[in-house]
Write a protein that holds these residues in place. Structure first.
Motif, short mmCIF file in Angstrom:
data_model
loop_
_atom_site.label_atom_id
_atom_site.label_comp_id
_atom_site.label_asym_id
_atom_site.label_seq_id
_atom_site.Cartn_x
_atom_site.Cartn_y
_atom_site.Cartn_z
N SER A 121 0.83 -1.21 0.00
CA SER A 121 0.00 0.00 0.00
C SER A 121 0.87 1.26 0.00
CB SER A 121 -0.95 0.00 1.21
OG SER A 121 -0.25 0.02 2.43
N HIS A 122 2.04 1.17 0.62
CA HIS A 122 2.97 2.31 0.58
C HIS A 122 3.44 2.57 -0.85
CE1 HIS A 122 6.48 4.85 1.20
NE2 HIS A 122 7.19 3.94 0.54
N LEU A 123 3.76 1.52 -1.58
CA LEU A 123 4.21 1.68 -2.96
C LEU A 123 3.10 2.27 -3.82
CD1 LEU A 123 6.22 -1.63 -3.45
CD2 LEU A 123 7.12 0.66 -3.05
N VAL A 124 1.86 1.86 -3.56
CA VAL A 124 0.73 2.44 -4.29
C VAL A 124 0.61 3.93 -3.98
CG1 VAL A 124 -1.78 2.47 -4.48
CG2 VAL A 124 -0.57 0.30 -4.49
N LYS A 125 0.68 4.27 -2.70
CA LYS A 125 0.57 5.68 -2.29
C LYS A 125 1.70 6.52 -2.89
CE LYS A 125 1.19 8.62 1.76
NZ LYS A 125 0.00 9.48 1.78
N ALA A 126 2.94 6.04 -2.76
CA ALA A 126 4.09 6.81 -3.25
C ALA A 126 4.04 6.96 -4.77
CB ALA A 126 5.39 6.12 -2.82
N GLY A 127 3.69 5.89 -5.47
CA GLY A 127 3.63 5.95 -6.92
C GLY A 127 2.52 6.86 -7.41
N THR A 128 1.36 6.79 -6.73
CA THR A 128 0.25 7.65 -7.12
C THR A 128 0.60 9.12 -6.91
OG1 THR A 128 -1.31 5.92 -6.48
CG2 THR A 128 -2.19 8.14 -6.72
N ARG A 129 1.31 9.43 -5.82
CA ARG A 129 1.71 10.81 -5.57
C ARG A 129 2.69 11.31 -6.62
NH1 ARG A 129 0.37 13.26 -0.97
NH2 ARG A 129 -1.62 12.44 -0.26
N MET A 130 3.57 10.44 -7.09
CA MET A 130 4.48 10.84 -8.16
C MET A 130 3.70 11.23 -9.41
SD MET A 130 7.59 8.08 -7.93
CE MET A 130 8.59 7.90 -6.45
N ALA A 131 2.67 10.46 -9.71
CA ALA A 131 1.85 10.78 -10.88
C ALA A 131 1.09 12.08 -10.67
CB ALA A 131 0.87 9.63 -11.14
N VAL A 132 0.56 12.29 -9.48
CA VAL A 132 -0.18 13.52 -9.19
C VAL A 132 0.74 14.73 -9.26
CG1 VAL A 132 -1.42 14.77 -7.37
CG2 VAL A 132 -1.96 12.38 -7.82
N ASN A 133 1.99 14.56 -8.88
CA ASN A 133 2.93 15.68 -8.86
C ASN A 133 3.34 16.15 -10.25
OD1 ASN A 133 3.16 16.27 -6.12
ND2 ASN A 133 4.68 14.67 -5.78
N THR A 134 2.93 15.44 -11.29
CA THR A 134 3.18 15.94 -12.64
C THR A 134 2.21 17.05 -13.00
OG1 THR A 134 1.74 14.24 -13.63
CG2 THR A 134 4.09 13.72 -13.41
#
Length: 205
Positions: A112-125
């Protein structure tokens, strides 16, 4: 009933916001709302530390790029917290050893951490900050709701957590291109901040 559903749910939630999980469980246990929370999570010093760190995360998690730095720093912290909380919840329950509970909680927290961190990377674009604030708020409310629900209906809560984890993994795969874009931008920023060697500034000839 096996403690496995509660362990799984707490692991999922810890991967998103470990401090919120510790604080929420401790407060619910200390106030007598539930007797499922071990005494070690209800200690005053644990609640104070968890509360301070939760406030820090609540702020950092809503700032673009700062949230990704915070996530990177917690790649070890969140799975470790998930494992510890899971082991404490298992206690002396004969249907699941503390070691197995820790493994389930830690591995679920990591996913779930990897999902959260990866999703935030996408949002930060995205150039605007409002999506970060919205995502963080939804995550905090979701963790609070699912963990509280899990104390009274652990099996249903585990089903909800499992569904959200699966959806998160699918969304992460869908956003892979945006994540790569974020990583390229971060690499470019690091290159731009790197000081230029004095030798390279001499004119040719």
């Amino acid at each position: 009933m096996s403690v496995l559903p509660l362990v799984f749910t707490s692991g999922w939630a810890s991967g998103i916001n470990a401090y919120a999980v510790v604080l929420l469980l401790g407060v619910l246990g200390a106030t007598g709302v539930t007797d499922e929370v071990p005494d070690s999570l209800q200690r005053t010093d644990v609640l104070v530390v968890a509360g301070v760190l939760f406030l820090c995360e609540m702020v950092a998690d809503k700032i673009p790029y700062v949230d990704s730095v915070w996530d990177t720093a917690h790649t070890v912290v969140r799975p470790l917290a998930g494992a510890v909380v899971a082991a404490l919840l298992a206690g002396d329950d004969g249907s699941l050893s503390e070691l197995a509970a820790g493994a389930v909680g830690g591995s679920t927290a990591l996913m779930s951490h990897l999902v959260k961190a990866g999703t935030r990377m996408a949002v930060n674009t995205s150039p605007e900050p409002f999506s970060n604030i919205a995502m963080s708020t939804v995550e905090d409310l979701g963790v609070a709701a699912v963990v509280t629900f899990a104390l009274f209906h652990p099996v249903i809560a585990a089903g909800i957590a499992g569904t959200l984890l699966l959806l998160g993994l699918l969304i992460l795969a869908f956003m892979a291109s945006r994540i790569r874009r974020f990583l390229r931008r971060r690499t470019q920023r690091r290159e731009e901040r790197r000081p230029v060697s004095p030798v390279s500034q001499w004119p040719d000839g």
